[in-house]
Design a protein around this motif. Structure first.
Motif, short mmCIF file in Angstrom:
data_model
loop_
_atom_site.label_atom_id
_atom_site.label_comp_id
_atom_site.label_asym_id
_atom_site.label_seq_id
_atom_site.Cartn_x
_atom_site.Cartn_y
_atom_site.Cartn_z
N SER A 268 -10.02 -1.06 -4.63
CA SER A 268 -10.96 -1.01 -5.76
C SER A 268 -12.32 -0.49 -5.31
CB SER A 268 -11.11 -2.41 -6.37
OG SER A 268 -9.89 -2.87 -6.89
N ARG A 269 -12.78 -0.96 -4.16
CA ARG A 269 -14.07 -0.49 -3.66
C ARG A 269 -14.00 0.98 -3.26
NH1 ARG A 269 -17.68 -3.01 1.35
NH2 ARG A 269 -19.62 -1.97 0.76
N ALA A 270 -12.90 1.40 -2.66
CA ALA A 270 -12.74 2.81 -2.30
C ALA A 270 -12.77 3.69 -3.55
CB ALA A 270 -11.43 3.00 -1.54
N SER A 271 -12.08 3.25 -4.59
CA SER A 271 -12.04 4.02 -5.83
C SER A 271 -13.41 4.10 -6.48
CB SER A 271 -11.04 3.37 -6.80
OG SER A 271 -11.11 3.97 -8.08
N MET A 272 -14.14 2.98 -6.55
CA MET A 272 -15.45 2.98 -7.20
C MET A 272 -16.47 3.77 -6.38
SD MET A 272 -14.78 1.58 -9.96
CE MET A 272 -16.44 1.67 -10.62
N THR A 273 -16.30 3.82 -5.06
CA THR A 273 -17.17 4.65 -4.25
C THR A 273 -16.98 6.13 -4.58
OG1 THR A 273 -17.10 3.02 -2.46
CG2 THR A 273 -17.83 5.23 -1.88
N PHE B 144 9.17 -0.75 2.84
CA PHE B 144 8.09 -1.19 1.95
C PHE B 144 6.84 -1.42 2.78
CE2 PHE B 144 7.38 -2.67 -2.40
CZ PHE B 144 6.14 -3.28 -2.29
N ASN B 145 5.84 -0.60 2.59
CA ASN B 145 4.58 -0.79 3.30
C ASN B 145 3.43 -0.26 2.46
OD1 ASN B 145 6.07 1.76 4.60
ND2 ASN B 145 3.89 2.22 4.48
N GLU B 146 2.25 -0.78 2.71
CA GLU B 146 1.07 -0.36 1.98
C GLU B 146 0.66 1.04 2.40
OE1 GLU B 146 -1.68 -3.38 2.94
OE2 GLU B 146 -0.82 -4.85 1.58
N PRO B 147 -0.12 1.74 1.56
CA PRO B 147 -0.51 3.12 1.89
C PRO B 147 -1.29 3.20 3.20
CG PRO B 147 -0.97 2.63 -0.41
CD PRO B 147 -0.56 1.35 0.22
N LEU B 148 -0.91 4.15 4.04
CA LEU B 148 -1.63 4.46 5.28
C LEU B 148 -1.81 3.25 6.17
CD1 LEU B 148 -4.36 6.96 4.05
CD2 LEU B 148 -2.29 7.46 5.29
N CYS B 149 -0.76 2.45 6.34
CA CYS B 149 -0.85 1.33 7.26
C CYS B 149 -0.70 1.83 8.69
CB CYS B 149 0.24 0.30 6.96
SG CYS B 149 -0.01 -0.54 5.39
N ALA B 150 -1.57 1.34 9.56
CA ALA B 150 -1.63 1.86 10.93
C ALA B 150 -0.57 1.21 11.80
CB ALA B 150 -3.02 1.62 11.52
N GLY B 151 0.57 1.86 11.94
CA GLY B 151 1.63 1.32 12.81
C GLY B 151 2.06 -0.06 12.35
N THR B 152 1.95 -1.04 13.24
CA THR B 152 2.34 -2.40 12.90
C THR B 152 1.20 -3.16 12.23
OG1 THR B 152 1.67 -3.13 15.10
CG2 THR B 152 3.99 -2.54 14.79
N VAL B 153 0.06 -2.49 11.99
CA VAL B 153 -1.06 -3.15 11.34
C VAL B 153 -0.84 -3.17 9.83
CG1 VAL B 153 -3.56 -3.06 11.00
CG2 VAL B 153 -2.56 -2.34 13.17
N SER C 179 -9.10 5.94 6.40
CA SER C 179 -8.02 6.03 5.42
C SER C 179 -8.46 5.63 4.01
CB SER C 179 -6.83 5.17 5.86
OG SER C 179 -7.23 3.83 6.04
N TRP C 180 -9.64 5.02 3.87
CA TRP C 180 -10.13 4.69 2.54
C TRP C 180 -10.28 5.96 1.69
CZ3 TRP C 180 -14.37 6.48 -0.05
CH2 TRP C 180 -15.28 7.23 0.69
N LEU C 181 -10.53 7.11 2.33
CA LEU C 181 -10.73 8.35 1.57
C LEU C 181 -9.50 8.73 0.77
CD1 LEU C 181 -12.77 10.90 3.73
CD2 LEU C 181 -13.12 10.33 1.33
N SER C 182 -8.35 8.72 1.42
CA SER C 182 -7.12 9.05 0.71
C SER C 182 -6.83 8.04 -0.39
CB SER C 182 -5.95 9.11 1.69
OG SER C 182 -6.11 10.17 2.60
N ILE C 183 -7.01 6.76 -0.08
CA ILE C 183 -6.77 5.71 -1.07
C ILE C 183 -7.76 5.82 -2.23
CG2 ILE C 183 -6.75 3.21 -1.41
CD1 ILE C 183 -5.86 2.94 1.51
N GLY C 184 -9.02 6.07 -1.92
CA GLY C 184 -10.02 6.19 -2.97
C GLY C 184 -9.81 7.39 -3.86
N LEU C 185 -9.50 8.55 -3.26
CA LEU C 185 -9.27 9.76 -4.05
C LEU C 185 -8.05 9.61 -4.94
CD1 LEU C 185 -10.03 12.46 -1.33
CD2 LEU C 185 -11.32 12.10 -3.44
N ALA C 186 -6.98 9.02 -4.42
CA ALA C 186 -5.77 8.83 -5.22
C ALA C 186 -6.03 7.90 -6.39
CB ALA C 186 -4.64 8.29 -4.34
N ASN C 187 -6.72 6.78 -6.14
CA ASN C 187 -7.02 5.84 -7.22
C ASN C 187 -7.99 6.43 -8.23
OD1 ASN C 187 -5.90 2.88 -6.95
ND2 ASN C 187 -6.24 3.60 -4.86
N TYR C 188 -8.91 7.26 -7.77
CA TYR C 188 -9.83 7.92 -8.70
C TYR C 188 -9.06 8.82 -9.67
CZ TYR C 188 -13.12 11.45 -10.38
OH TYR C 188 -13.84 12.31 -11.17
N MET C 189 -8.09 9.59 -9.14
CA MET C 189 -7.30 10.46 -10.01
C MET C 189 -6.42 9.65 -10.96
SD MET C 189 -8.42 13.38 -9.32
CE MET C 189 -7.37 14.07 -10.60
#
Length: 454
Positions: A310-315, A29-38, A241-251
């Motif tokens: 939310s900000r990525a999607s609205m952008t 269980f991890n958030e989308p595009l989490c950078a390693g242990t970040v 990584s905001w690009l992938s998250i924003g594009l997915a949420n936009y769709m």
């Protein structure tokens, strides 16, 4: 044995086990595009096996899982073989999964448990659901009542993108006690989504759990569309990584508009802007682009209901409006062609719209590019738009956010609309523009005076 810090969504380690008398299961269980242990990335399967933990480091996988009798494993990819070996009274089942398409390590997901397995009503060979065993009949009924949006989402996105869902299948796993305080925060991997079992509850109970049907449909659709933007093609660097998250949420927003209508679509966008505004007022809003690796720690949660997502999607919404107003070529047309080309050539692992379209005669004609043009300046002059500075539109890999949007603006012929001031403020600043409006109506003159202040 996983633990979870009660005060922070992102401060937990995986894997996770259910507690008490509930059916035993374990899951990533991890958030989308989490950078390693970040940002909770330590709970991903990439911490269980050797991998080069980079977004553009892709490989195929052959994963073998041995599980005791009664336990069902779920994994990204396709189940290609199953065999059982009896050793005295113990039965060991061996499951072999194959991921034939090269994917980055963050996209691999896994779950094992005493699941009831239910095939989708509309796509029985492509979509499968796994849920804790509350009794086969009861569990099957709950799954069928709550997952109808998965098939609708697959049909919607495949029709828009004009290509099949990557990897050809999708699994949805419902688990006890996911490491989140919100039932509708899911973990999305290649061909796999992990959600709370609370999503399976009847509508009357779901409302008391703060789960509504629109948000449930959106989270299920997010798991489907993530196969395109988080797995098939993604950015090269963690900072973008905001690009992938924003594009997915936009769709996902477009799916909600198609499924539930304009009113609920606008309500959803207003809720996103409220999250962004509230974060800005609390001074907790962070820029979408991390300027260095240290700032990745400060971006905050990236789940679909977070201020960051939310900000990525609205952008992306704002960029799309400007592109479509230019009238040269629609954003969805660019996106559709890019995904089709990426599907045909899996070596394209990041967002590279310029490289995809520069040689397409049809697209060149629609955006008024001369056949011999290979640079941004010639295309900008031909389309009648203001040319960008030299060197900004080289046909290289689009490995950062601002070059991506610049190339998108070049292809659509609207550089004047997508200027640097807009790009840099929305992507690199911690604040957002705030507007106030006031008006006065004069009866005698039959006039309205409107004042808008930024």
């Amino acid at each position: 044995n996983g633990t979870r810090a009660p005060d922070a969504y992102s401060s937990y380690d995986g894997p996770f086990w259910s507690n008490g008398d509930r059916p035993l299961h374990i899951f990533t269980f991890n958030e989308p595009l989490c950078a390693g242990t970040v940002l909770g990335g330590a709970s991903g399967i990439r911490t269980w096996l050797p991998s080069i933990d980079l977004l553009d480091s892709r490989c195929t996988y052959n994963i073998t899982i041995q599980a005791g009798n009664g336990l069902v494993p779920v994994c990204s990819g396709n189940l290609v073989n199953k065999r059982s070996v009896k050793n005295g009274k113990t039965v060991i089942n061996t499951f072999e999964f194959k991921i034939a398409d090269p994917i980055p390590p963050h996209a691999v997901g896994l779950a094992i448990g005493e699941f009831v397995v239910v095939a989708d009503k509309f796509y029985p060979s492509r979509v499968t659901y796994f849920a804790p065993n509350w009794g086969v009949d009861e569990t099957t009924a709950c799954i069928q009542n709550c997952t109808k949006y998965v098939a609708k989402a697959i049909h919607f996105f495949e029709e828009i993108f004009d290509c099949q869902i990557p990897m050809g299948c999708h699994n949805v796993v419902f688990v006890n006690d996911p490491p989140t305080s919100r039932p509708l925060v899911g973990s999305h991997s290649a061909s796999m989504t992990v959600l709370s079992r609370d999503c399976l509850l009847p509508k009357s109970v779901r409302s008391s759990k703060l789960i509504n049907f629109v948000d449930l449909a959106a989270e299920l659709a997010m798991g489907v569309v993530w196969n395109w933007f988080g797995v098939l093609a993604n950015v090269k660097h963690w900072q973008d990584s905001w690009l992938s998250i924003g594009l997915a949420n936009y769709m996902v927003d477009l799916f909600i508009k198609d499924e539930f209508g304009e009113d609920l679509y606008r309500v959803r966008l207003n809720e996103k802007m409220e999250r962004v505004r509230d974060a800005a007022k609390r001074r907790s809003l962070r820029s979408l682009i991390a300027k260095n690796n240290e700032e990745i720690f400060e971006l905050g949660p990236r789940h679909s209901s977070s201020p960051f997502a939310s900000r990525a999607s609205m952008t992306i919404h704002a960029v799309v409006v400007r592109l479509n107003l230019a009238g040269h070529i629609s954003f969805l047309s660019l996106l559709r062609q890019w995904l089709k080309d990426t599907t045909a050539n899996r070596r394209e692992s990041h967002l590279d719209l310029y490289g995809t379209f520069k040689a397409d005669p049809e697209v060149r004609q629609r955006i008024a590019l001369p056949p011999s043009s290979e640079t941004g300046a010639g295309g900008a002059e031909a389309s009648g738009s203001k040319p960008l500075a030299a060197g900004k539109l080289q046909p290289d890999v689009c490995d950062s956010s601002i070059p991506f949007i610049r190339k998108l603006a070049f292809l659509s012929g609207c550089q004047r609309v997508l200027d640097d001031a807009f790009i840099r403020h929305w992507l690199q600043k911690n604040s957002i523009p705030m507007f106030t409006a006031d008006f006065a109506f004069y009866d005698r003159a039959n006039q309205v005076e409107l004042a808008i202040t930024q």
